[in-house]
Every structure is written in structure tokens, then in C-alpha cells.
Write a protein that holds these residues in place. Structure first.
Motif, PDB file in Angstrom:
ATOM      1  N   ARG A   1      74.448  75.246  23.000  1.00 30.21           N
ATOM      2  CA  ARG A   1      73.198  75.012  22.522  1.00 30.21           C
ATOM      3  C   ARG A   1      72.625  76.364  22.629  1.00 30.21           C
ATOM      4  O   ARG A   1      71.769  76.770  22.538  1.00 30.21           O
ATOM      5  N   LEU A   2      73.123  77.054  24.372  1.00 31.63           N
ATOM      6  CA  LEU A   2      72.242  78.190  24.928  1.00 31.63           C
ATOM      7  C   LEU A   2      72.491  79.434  24.029  1.00 31.63           C
ATOM      8  O   LEU A   2      72.026  80.370  23.808  1.00 31.63           O
TER       9      LEU A   2
ATOM     10  N   GLU B   1      63.978  89.238  38.617  1.00 27.61           N
ATOM     11  CA  GLU B   1      62.235  89.524  37.592  1.00 27.61           C
ATOM     12  C   GLU B   1      63.221  88.568  36.060  1.00 27.61           C
ATOM     13  O   GLU B   1      64.038  89.727  35.762  1.00 27.61           O
ATOM     14  N   LEU B   2      62.271  88.529  35.396  1.00 23.34           N
ATOM     15  CA  LEU B   2      62.326  86.863  34.342  1.00 23.34           C
ATOM     16  C   LEU B   2      61.507  87.720  32.771  1.00 23.34           C
ATOM     17  O   LEU B   2      62.012  88.299  31.829  1.00 23.34           O
ATOM     18  N   GLN B   3      60.212  88.385  33.657  1.00 25.11           N
ATOM     19  CA  GLN B   3      59.676  89.631  31.825  1.00 25.11           C
ATOM     20  C   GLN B   3      60.932  90.481  31.047  1.00 25.11           C
ATOM     21  O   GLN B   3      61.984  90.999  31.428  1.00 25.11           O
TER      22      GLN B   3
ATOM     23  N   ALA C   1      65.890  83.314  28.216  1.00 28.19           N
ATOM     24  CA  ALA C   1      66.656  81.576  28.923  1.00 28.19           C
ATOM     25  C   ALA C   1      68.479  82.005  28.002  1.00 28.19           C
ATOM     26  O   ALA C   1      69.151  80.880  27.465  1.00 28.19           O
ATOM     27  N   ASP C   2      68.660  83.026  27.954  1.00 29.63           N
ATOM     28  CA  ASP C   2      70.804  82.768  27.961  1.00 29.63           C
ATOM     29  C   ASP C   2      71.282  83.409  28.910  1.00 29.63           C
ATOM     30  O   ASP C   2      71.067  83.043  30.012  1.00 29.63           O
ATOM     31  N   HIS C   3      72.960  83.550  28.615  1.00 32.04           N
ATOM     32  CA  HIS C   3      73.542  83.884  29.240  1.00 32.04           C
ATOM     33  C   HIS C   3      73.589  85.585  29.772  1.00 32.04           C
ATOM     34  O   HIS C   3      73.694  85.332  30.892  1.00 32.04           O
ATOM     35  N   GLU C   4      72.844  85.628  29.243  1.00 31.38           N
ATOM     36  CA  GLU C   4      72.741  87.409  29.909  1.00 31.38           C
ATOM     37  C   GLU C   4      71.618  87.106  31.333  1.00 31.38           C
ATOM     38  O   GLU C   4      71.720  87.935  31.869  1.00 31.38           O
TER      39      GLU C   4
END
Length: 169
Positions: free
Chosen positions: A129-130, A149-151, A155-158
Motif C-alpha cells: 500500500r505504501l 527534516e519532514l517538510q 510518507a513513502d519509500h523516499e
């Protein structure tokens, strides 16, 4: 990197029930299987609970824990997302770096590739699903001073790749 794992195993064990001598006991849970099967007596159950505590990451010394990226789906019925939240809290309280990512509606197994879609009756996995839905909404919590840093990330493999690139240079 930790994905939807049990971190407080004792909270996932079902309550002790008398063993049925007719042999038609309900199936054991994965947590019971980890600890040797269904408890056969109240004393055995007490031992299982202690083994579960001993095996649970939230009860371990986290003073030297590495940086963590913890991903969990809010729709996980096998391992509740509170399990990952407890690990994140444990790491933060120990002064370690942790990022908790809760992905909206995802169930258990979303990091898995493959064709296995279910583990048994009424137990479905979110395998793949991801990859299929990389732009799904998520919320995140981070430890103070966390350099990850999440900016602008999904929410994936990258996201996972960037986490490892940062911490495993």
C-alpha cells in the motif's frame, strides 16, 4: 527504521483462560506463539507476562539507541498504533532521536511487498500500500533537536531513503 511492530508485548497478550481439555481452544495469537503458545495455567500465564515485558522494546535501556524512524498505520488492527507511540515516547524520554509517522488509515503490512494479502480469516494485510498510495495524509512527532527534516516529504519509500541517507552516510 521500525514499522508497525509490537513494543509492549504484554499489552497484546489475551487474558488467561482455562485450557479446554476437549482440544477445541481458539487459535493462539502471534504474541502467544512468540512466548511458547497459550498459557496452560495461571502460573504459566504470569511467567508469560514477565517474558513479554522482558521482550518488549519499551522496557529496554534506550540510552544508546540509534536514531529511529517509526512508521505505523492508524488503521492497524493487528498491532495498535499506540505501540509505536509508546516506543517513540520511550526513546524521547531517554534523550534519543526519534520520528514517529502515523499514516492515515493504513493497516498492518503496508511496508511489505508481495502477494500475501491475508494471514487467515478476517486478517488482511495492507501489503504494497505504501507504494500504491504514497501521497496519503500522515501526522508526525519528532524528538527535540531532531535533524530529520519532514517538510515537503510524503510518507513513502523516499522518506525512508532520506532517513537512511542522513543517518548512515
Amino acid at each position: 527504521m521500525e514499522g508497525y511492530g509490537p513494543t509492549q508485548i504484554e499489552k497484546l497478550l489475551p487474558a488467561y483462560t482455562q485450557v479446554n481439555t476437549a482440544g477445541n481452544n481458539p487459535a493462539t495469537t502471534p504474541e502467544q506463539d512468540l512466548l511458547g503458545g497459550a498459557a496452560t495455567s495461571p502460573e504459566n500465564y504470569d511467567h508469560q507476562l514477565q517474558y513479554a515485558v522482558d521482550a518488549s522494546p519499551v522496557h529496554q535501556n534506550a540510552a544508546q539507541a540509534p536514531h529511529f524512524l517509526i512508521m505505523h498505520g492508524t488503521g492497524d488492527r493487528m498491532v495498535p498504533p499506540e505501540q509505536s507511540a509508546a516506543l517513540h515516547t520511550h526513546l524521547v524520554q531517554a534523550g534519543r532521536q526519534s520520528t514517529l509517522v502515523l499514516i492515515e488509515g493504513f493497516g498492518h503490512g503496508f511496508l511489505n511487498p508481495g502477494e500475501v494479502a491475508e494471514l487467515g480469516p478476517n486478517v488482511r494485510l495492507d501489503n504494497g500500500r505504501l507504494e500504491r498510495e504514497p501521497q496519503t495524509n500522515f501526522s508526525a512527532q519528532q524528538s527535540p533537536g531532531n535533524p530529520f527534516e519532514l517538510q515537503g516529504l510524503a510518507a513513502d519509500h523516499e522518506m525512508i531513503k532520506r532517513f537512511f541517507t542522513l543517518h548512515l552516510r
